[in-house]
Design a protein around this motif. Sequence first.
Motif, mmCIF file in Angstrom:
data_model
loop_
_atom_site.group_PDB
_atom_site.id
_atom_site.type_symbol
_atom_site.label_atom_id
_atom_site.label_comp_id
_atom_site.label_asym_id
_atom_site.label_seq_id
_atom_site.Cartn_x
_atom_site.Cartn_y
_atom_site.Cartn_z
ATOM 1 N N ALA A 82 0.826 -1.212 0.000
ATOM 2 C CA ALA A 82 0.000 0.000 0.000
ATOM 3 C C ALA A 82 0.857 1.257 0.000
ATOM 4 C CB ALA A 82 -0.933 -0.002 1.209
ATOM 5 N N GLU A 83 1.994 1.183 0.695
ATOM 6 C CA GLU A 83 2.882 2.354 0.760
ATOM 7 C C GLU A 83 3.734 2.495 -0.505
ATOM 8 O OE1 GLU A 83 6.698 4.124 3.231
ATOM 9 O OE2 GLU A 83 6.010 2.099 3.670
ATOM 10 N N ILE A 84 4.416 1.436 -0.885
ATOM 11 C CA ILE A 84 5.438 1.526 -1.921
ATOM 12 C C ILE A 84 4.875 1.285 -3.324
ATOM 13 C CG2 ILE A 84 7.629 0.563 -2.726
ATOM 14 C CD1 ILE A 84 8.105 -0.150 0.335
ATOM 15 N N SER A 85 4.201 0.171 -3.506
ATOM 16 C CA SER A 85 3.729 -0.194 -4.845
ATOM 17 C C SER A 85 2.534 0.652 -5.291
ATOM 18 C CB SER A 85 3.334 -1.667 -4.887
ATOM 19 O OG SER A 85 4.432 -2.472 -4.537
ATOM 20 N N ASP A 86 1.533 0.742 -4.436
ATOM 21 C CA ASP A 86 0.294 1.418 -4.810
ATOM 22 C C ASP A 86 0.263 2.894 -4.435
ATOM 23 O OD1 ASP A 86 -0.439 -1.099 -5.619
ATOM 24 O OD2 ASP A 86 -1.725 -1.489 -3.890
ATOM 25 N N GLU A 87 1.153 3.308 -3.530
ATOM 26 C CA GLU A 87 1.167 4.677 -3.007
ATOM 27 C C GLU A 87 -0.223 5.086 -2.488
ATOM 28 O OE1 GLU A 87 2.903 7.250 -5.960
ATOM 29 O OE2 GLU A 87 4.853 6.278 -5.763
ATOM 30 N N ALA A 88 -0.917 4.117 -1.879
ATOM 31 C CA ALA A 88 -2.262 4.351 -1.353
ATOM 32 C C ALA A 88 -2.221 4.961 0.045
ATOM 33 C CB ALA A 88 -3.045 3.043 -1.327
ATOM 34 N N ILE A 89 -1.077 4.778 0.753
ATOM 35 C CA ILE A 89 -0.907 5.369 2.077
ATOM 36 C C ILE A 89 0.469 6.025 2.137
ATOM 37 C CG2 ILE A 89 -2.486 3.759 3.251
ATOM 38 C CD1 ILE A 89 -0.038 2.234 4.293
ATOM 39 N N SER A 90 0.591 7.005 3.004
ATOM 40 C CA SER A 90 1.865 7.709 3.143
ATOM 41 C C SER A 90 2.848 6.897 3.978
ATOM 42 C CB SER A 90 1.635 9.067 3.826
ATOM 43 O OG SER A 90 1.250 8.861 5.175
ATOM 44 N N HIS A 91 4.092 7.309 3.952
ATOM 45 C CA HIS A 91 5.114 6.654 4.769
ATOM 46 C C HIS A 91 4.743 6.752 6.248
ATOM 47 C CE1 HIS A 91 8.970 5.232 6.148
ATOM 48 N NE2 HIS A 91 9.110 6.320 6.877
ATOM 49 N N GLU A 92 4.267 7.932 6.682
ATOM 50 C CA GLU A 92 3.874 8.121 8.084
ATOM 51 C C GLU A 92 2.729 7.190 8.454
ATOM 52 O OE1 GLU A 92 4.203 10.678 5.879
ATOM 53 O OE2 GLU A 92 6.133 11.408 6.642
ATOM 54 N N HIS A 93 1.785 7.047 7.551
ATOM 55 C CA HIS A 93 0.638 6.168 7.762
ATOM 56 C C HIS A 93 1.128 4.718 7.913
ATOM 57 C CE1 HIS A 93 -3.797 5.424 6.364
ATOM 58 N NE2 HIS A 93 -3.462 4.636 7.366
ATOM 59 N N ALA A 94 2.021 4.303 7.026
ATOM 60 C CA ALA A 94 2.568 2.952 7.079
ATOM 61 C C ALA A 94 3.337 2.729 8.379
ATOM 62 C CB ALA A 94 3.473 2.704 5.871
ATOM 63 N N GLN A 95 4.134 3.715 8.777
ATOM 64 C CA GLN A 95 4.894 3.593 10.024
ATOM 65 C C GLN A 95 3.960 3.482 11.223
ATOM 66 O OE1 GLN A 95 7.852 2.437 8.983
ATOM 67 N NE2 GLN A 95 8.571 3.393 10.843
ATOM 68 N N TYR A 96 2.886 4.240 11.211
ATOM 69 C CA TYR A 96 1.904 4.148 12.294
ATOM 70 C C TYR A 96 1.374 2.716 12.405
ATOM 71 C CZ TYR A 96 -2.577 4.231 14.621
ATOM 72 O OH TYR A 96 -3.622 3.915 15.446
ATOM 73 N N LEU A 97 0.962 2.147 11.279
ATOM 74 C CA LEU A 97 0.417 0.785 11.289
ATOM 75 C C LEU A 97 1.465 -0.232 11.724
ATOM 76 C CD1 LEU A 97 -1.700 0.924 8.014
ATOM 77 C CD2 LEU A 97 -2.573 0.872 10.365
ATOM 78 N N ARG A 98 2.681 -0.091 11.231
ATOM 79 C CA ARG A 98 3.755 -1.019 11.634
ATOM 80 C C ARG A 98 4.016 -0.936 13.134
ATOM 81 N NH1 ARG A 98 6.519 1.399 7.012
ATOM 82 N NH2 ARG A 98 6.215 0.019 5.230
ATOM 83 N N ASN A 99 4.133 0.289 13.633
ATOM 84 C CA ASN A 99 4.439 0.476 15.058
ATOM 85 C C ASN A 99 3.316 -0.026 15.942
ATOM 86 O OD1 ASN A 99 6.958 1.591 14.612
ATOM 87 N ND2 ASN A 99 6.172 3.673 14.534
ATOM 88 N N LYS A 100 2.096 0.204 15.534
ATOM 89 C CA LYS A 100 0.972 -0.198 16.390
ATOM 90 C C LYS A 100 0.750 -1.702 16.379
ATOM 91 C CE LYS A 100 -3.771 0.598 17.650
ATOM 92 N NZ LYS A 100 -4.988 1.374 17.475
ATOM 93 N N TYR A 101 0.885 -2.340 15.223
ATOM 94 C CA TYR A 101 0.514 -3.744 15.133
ATOM 95 C C TYR A 101 1.682 -4.721 15.009
ATOM 96 C CZ TYR A 101 -4.162 -1.968 14.696
ATOM 97 O OH TYR A 101 -5.340 -1.318 14.954
ATOM 98 N N LEU A 102 2.755 -4.323 14.384
ATOM 99 C CA LEU A 102 3.803 -5.286 14.078
ATOM 100 C C LEU A 102 5.008 -5.212 15.007
ATOM 101 C CD1 LEU A 102 3.743 -5.021 10.191
ATOM 102 C CD2 LEU A 102 2.515 -6.636 11.661
ATOM 103 N N TRP A 103 5.352 -4.046 15.445
ATOM 104 C CA TRP A 103 6.564 -3.899 16.273
ATOM 105 C C TRP A 103 6.203 -3.869 17.734
ATOM 106 C CZ3 TRP A 103 8.358 -5.332 12.176
ATOM 107 C CH2 TRP A 103 8.597 -4.598 11.036
ATOM 108 N N ARG A 104 5.518 -4.850 18.229
ATOM 109 C CA ARG A 104 5.073 -4.917 19.624
ATOM 110 C C ARG A 104 6.154 -5.420 20.514
ATOM 111 N NH1 ARG A 104 -0.767 -6.431 20.514
ATOM 112 N NH2 ARG A 104 -1.795 -4.930 19.249
#
Length: 140
Positions: free
Chosen positions: A118-140
Amino acid sequence: MYIERVMRKKNLTKYRLSAMSGIPYATLSDICSGKTKIDKCAASTVYKLSKALNVPMEKIFEESVKEYAVQKEIEQSYECGLPEYLQHDLDEYKKGLEEGSSLMDCLWGELYGSINAAEISDEAISHEHAQYLRNKYLWR
């Protein structure tokens, strides 16, 4: 955070403010990072911060409440309007967490891949948006 802005204006480090206020460094660090909300702190902690920074307690509370509201609004906006594939993978990941799925590593990989797509290929979300999702759900 408001406290950090005041610290910058007064040229104070967390370490120095901790020493001046008598608040443990770890506690101050948690407050500054948002891990501990100011309204959950003991009144004595807010009082010590207030005195050390020479700022009314009320101002610390008011500014912190405003910042929490803005942060909450950002969080809510970052979890809606996602591309369909990303929303699906996010929902499946949340469901897996709730149910204690044995496939969490697979769900994690799917979500990670969808965020990247969504961030890189489709550019559907911003880098900040992607980082938010990663930090909240993946980097626990």
